[in-house]
Write an enzyme that holds these catalytic residues in place. Structure first.
Site, PDB file in Angstrom:
ATOM      1  N   THR A 187      37.173 -14.003  92.016  1.00 18.15           N
ATOM      2  CA  THR A 187      35.898 -14.003  91.318  1.00 18.15           C
ATOM      3  C   THR A 187      34.983 -15.045  91.946  1.00 18.15           C
ATOM      4  O   THR A 187      35.443 -16.054  92.446  1.00 18.15           O
ATOM      5  CB  THR A 187      36.152 -14.358  89.838  1.00 18.15           C
ATOM      6  OG1 THR A 187      36.915 -13.319  89.241  1.00 18.15           O
ATOM      7  CG2 THR A 187      34.854 -14.546  89.073  1.00 18.15           C
ATOM      8  N   ARG A 215      38.253  -2.193  80.602  1.00 16.28           N
ATOM      9  CA  ARG A 215      38.524  -3.593  80.280  1.00 16.28           C
ATOM     10  C   ARG A 215      37.345  -4.471  80.700  1.00 16.28           C
ATOM     11  O   ARG A 215      36.774  -4.311  81.770  1.00 16.28           O
ATOM     12  CB  ARG A 215      39.793  -4.060  81.001  1.00 16.28           C
ATOM     13  CG  ARG A 215      40.147  -5.528  80.775  1.00 16.28           C
ATOM     14  CD  ARG A 215      39.685  -6.417  81.904  1.00 16.28           C
ATOM     15  NE  ARG A 215      40.173  -7.799  81.764  1.00 16.28           N
ATOM     16  CZ  ARG A 215      39.812  -8.785  82.568  1.00 16.28           C
ATOM     17  NH1 ARG A 215      38.974  -8.566  83.565  1.00 16.28           N
ATOM     18  NH2 ARG A 215      40.296  -9.998  82.383  1.00 16.28           N
ATOM     19  N   ILE A 216      36.955  -5.389  79.836  1.00 16.16           N
ATOM     20  CA  ILE A 216      35.884  -6.336  80.128  1.00 16.16           C
ATOM     21  C   ILE A 216      36.471  -7.739  80.087  1.00 16.16           C
ATOM     22  O   ILE A 216      37.187  -8.097  79.151  1.00 16.16           O
ATOM     23  CB  ILE A 216      34.726  -6.203  79.122  1.00 16.16           C
ATOM     24  CG1 ILE A 216      34.070  -4.822  79.278  1.00 16.16           C
ATOM     25  CG2 ILE A 216      33.701  -7.316  79.316  1.00 16.16           C
ATOM     26  CD1 ILE A 216      33.055  -4.497  78.218  1.00 16.16           C
ATOM     27  N   GLY A 217      36.195  -8.523  81.108  1.00 18.15           N
ATOM     28  CA  GLY A 217      36.727  -9.877  81.199  1.00 18.15           C
ATOM     29  C   GLY A 217      35.780 -10.926  80.686  1.00 18.15           C
ATOM     30  O   GLY A 217      34.823 -10.644  79.957  1.00 18.15           O
ATOM     31  N   ASP A 218      36.025 -12.171  81.103  1.00 22.48           N
ATOM     32  CA  ASP A 218      35.225 -13.297  80.609  1.00 22.48           C
ATOM     33  C   ASP A 218      33.877 -13.420  81.287  1.00 22.48           C
ATOM     34  O   ASP A 218      32.939 -13.982  80.707  1.00 22.48           O
ATOM     35  CB  ASP A 218      36.001 -14.600  80.817  1.00 22.48           C
ATOM     36  CG  ASP A 218      36.179 -14.922  82.289  1.00 22.48           C
ATOM     37  OD1 ASP A 218      35.538 -15.854  82.784  1.00 22.48           O
ATOM     38  OD2 ASP A 218      36.973 -14.235  82.961  1.00 22.48           O
ATOM     39  N   THR A 237      36.578 -19.193  86.228  1.00 20.25           N
ATOM     40  CA  THR A 237      37.344 -18.194  86.969  1.00 20.25           C
ATOM     41  C   THR A 237      38.812 -18.297  86.579  1.00 20.25           C
ATOM     42  O   THR A 237      39.271 -19.358  86.171  1.00 20.25           O
ATOM     43  CB  THR A 237      37.186 -18.389  88.491  1.00 20.25           C
ATOM     44  OG1 THR A 237      38.007 -17.440  89.179  1.00 20.25           O
ATOM     45  CG2 THR A 237      37.586 -19.785  88.923  1.00 20.25           C
ATOM     46  N   LYS A 239      42.135 -16.084  84.514  1.00 20.65           N
ATOM     47  CA  LYS A 239      42.511 -14.963  83.661  1.00 20.65           C
ATOM     48  C   LYS A 239      41.519 -14.846  82.511  1.00 20.65           C
ATOM     49  O   LYS A 239      41.444 -15.702  81.631  1.00 20.65           O
ATOM     50  CB  LYS A 239      43.926 -15.129  83.120  1.00 20.65           C
ATOM     51  CG  LYS A 239      44.419 -13.891  82.394  1.00 20.65           C
ATOM     52  CD  LYS A 239      45.896 -13.966  82.074  1.00 20.65           C
ATOM     53  CE  LYS A 239      46.362 -12.666  81.424  1.00 20.65           C
ATOM     54  NZ  LYS A 239      47.803 -12.685  81.099  1.00 20.65           N
TER      55      LYS A 239
END
Length: 323
Positions: A187, A215-218, A237, A239
């Site tokens: 990232t 899926r949507i991350g942070d 950056t 998980k």
């Protein structure tokens, strides 16, 4: 008070024996992007312009997990996401689920500036991109042979992989990783402050290898992977699920605001609270401080300040490329 800028290219279990052909292109890209950011902020461009410009460059580099180098979902597709935020006004824009937009960070800025909203995703975000005339390409543009191989490895190991996952045993299978552990690329993000204390942050990613479709991350979640206000600008950056749970980026600012901690104290506290091996961040303060803590084995990172300090590193501080 003075300007400062920091850049990251992902955190994770980066092997210390990372082959030269994997390490050098990323270090060179960080150096190039850092120089670009420094030149831009010295020329008087706003921090918002600077972070967008730097992240665009990183999105165009296939060595990182954003834009051209985005990793693949369980279905072998790309779903990119990005976020940008202006600390002075606290205006922000975010996008996710993109499959055709060349520079997702610029679309995130257009969401901030051209809509009454903060966050657009999937078909709606793609339609907005068309409306705004941003550069789009066929989804196959983003699917590189390296990421096809990474997805194959993740499927064989039956897991979703965080940035730079080294080989381990899972379900009786040895997880093969490209070139001694380089199983995912990172990232990207940039934070900047000018000499007047104006702050901005930008983050962009392709997510996790073998993530579920949708899926949507942070990264696009304001206050989790990306946040800026009048005190600091933060880009995280690692998980995404862990970063979202801990509201990493916002908590750095909150500790400064409510507890009176310095930028370095606040960032260190937040990273220490996240489960080990899950997160890193870069941050700058309104007074020109910079910090880049992580609780993973390593984090590709670089920074520079007006007083002449610069750093490009991967692992512990004593192993950095330059100081």
């Amino acid at each position: 008070m003075g300007w400062a800028i920091a850049v990251h290219g992902g955190a994770g279990d980066i092997p210390r024996n990372l082959p030269t052909n994997r390490r050098q292109p990323r270090e060179a890209a960080l150096r190039r992007c850092l120089d670009l950011g420094v030149s831009s902020i010295r020329s008087g461009r706003s921090p918002l312009d600077v972070v967008e410009l730097v992240v665009r460059e990183l999105e165009n580099d296939p060595h990182f997990n954003a834009g051209r180098g985005s990793v693949l979902t369980t279905e072998g597709t790309v779903e990119m996401e990005a976020c940008i935020m202006d600390g002075t006004t606290m205006r922000c824009g975010a996008v996710s689920g993109l499959t055709t937009v060349v520079n997702t960070i610029s679309l995130a800025r257009l969401v901030m500036e051209k809509t009454p909203h903060i966050y657009l995703a999937f078909e709606g975000a793609e339609a907005f991109a068309t409306e705004q005339g941003v550069e789009r390409v066929e989804p196959s543009h983003f699917i590189t042979p390296e990421n096809v191989e990474r997805l194959k490895q993740a499927r064989e190991a039956n897991r979703v992989q965080i940035d730079y996952t080294q080989p381990t045993h899972a379900n009786g299978l040895l997880e093969k990783a490209i070139d001694e552990g380089d199983s995912q690329i990172g990232t990207v993000g940039c934070v900047a402050v000018d000499g007047h204390g104006n702050l901005a942050t930008a983050t962009s990613t392709g997510g996790l290898v073998n993530k579920m479709v949708g899926r949507i991350g942070d990264t696009p979640v304001i206050g989790a992977g990306t946040y800026a206000n009048s005190l600091c600008a933060v880009s995280a950056t690692g998980k995404g699920e862990s970063i979202i749970r801990e509201t990493v980026a916002r908590d750095v600012a909150a500790l400064m605001e409510y507890k009176g901690l310095s930028l370095k104290e606040a960032a260190a506290y937040v990273i220490d609270r996240v489960p080990k091996g899950n997160a890193g961040l870069i941050a700058v303060s309104a007074t020109g401080e910079v910090t880049m803590p992580f609780n993973t084995n390593g984090m590709f990172r670089a920074c520079a300040t007006e007083d002449g300090y610069s750093e490009i590193g991967i692992w512990d501080a004593e192993e950095n490329v330059e100081n």
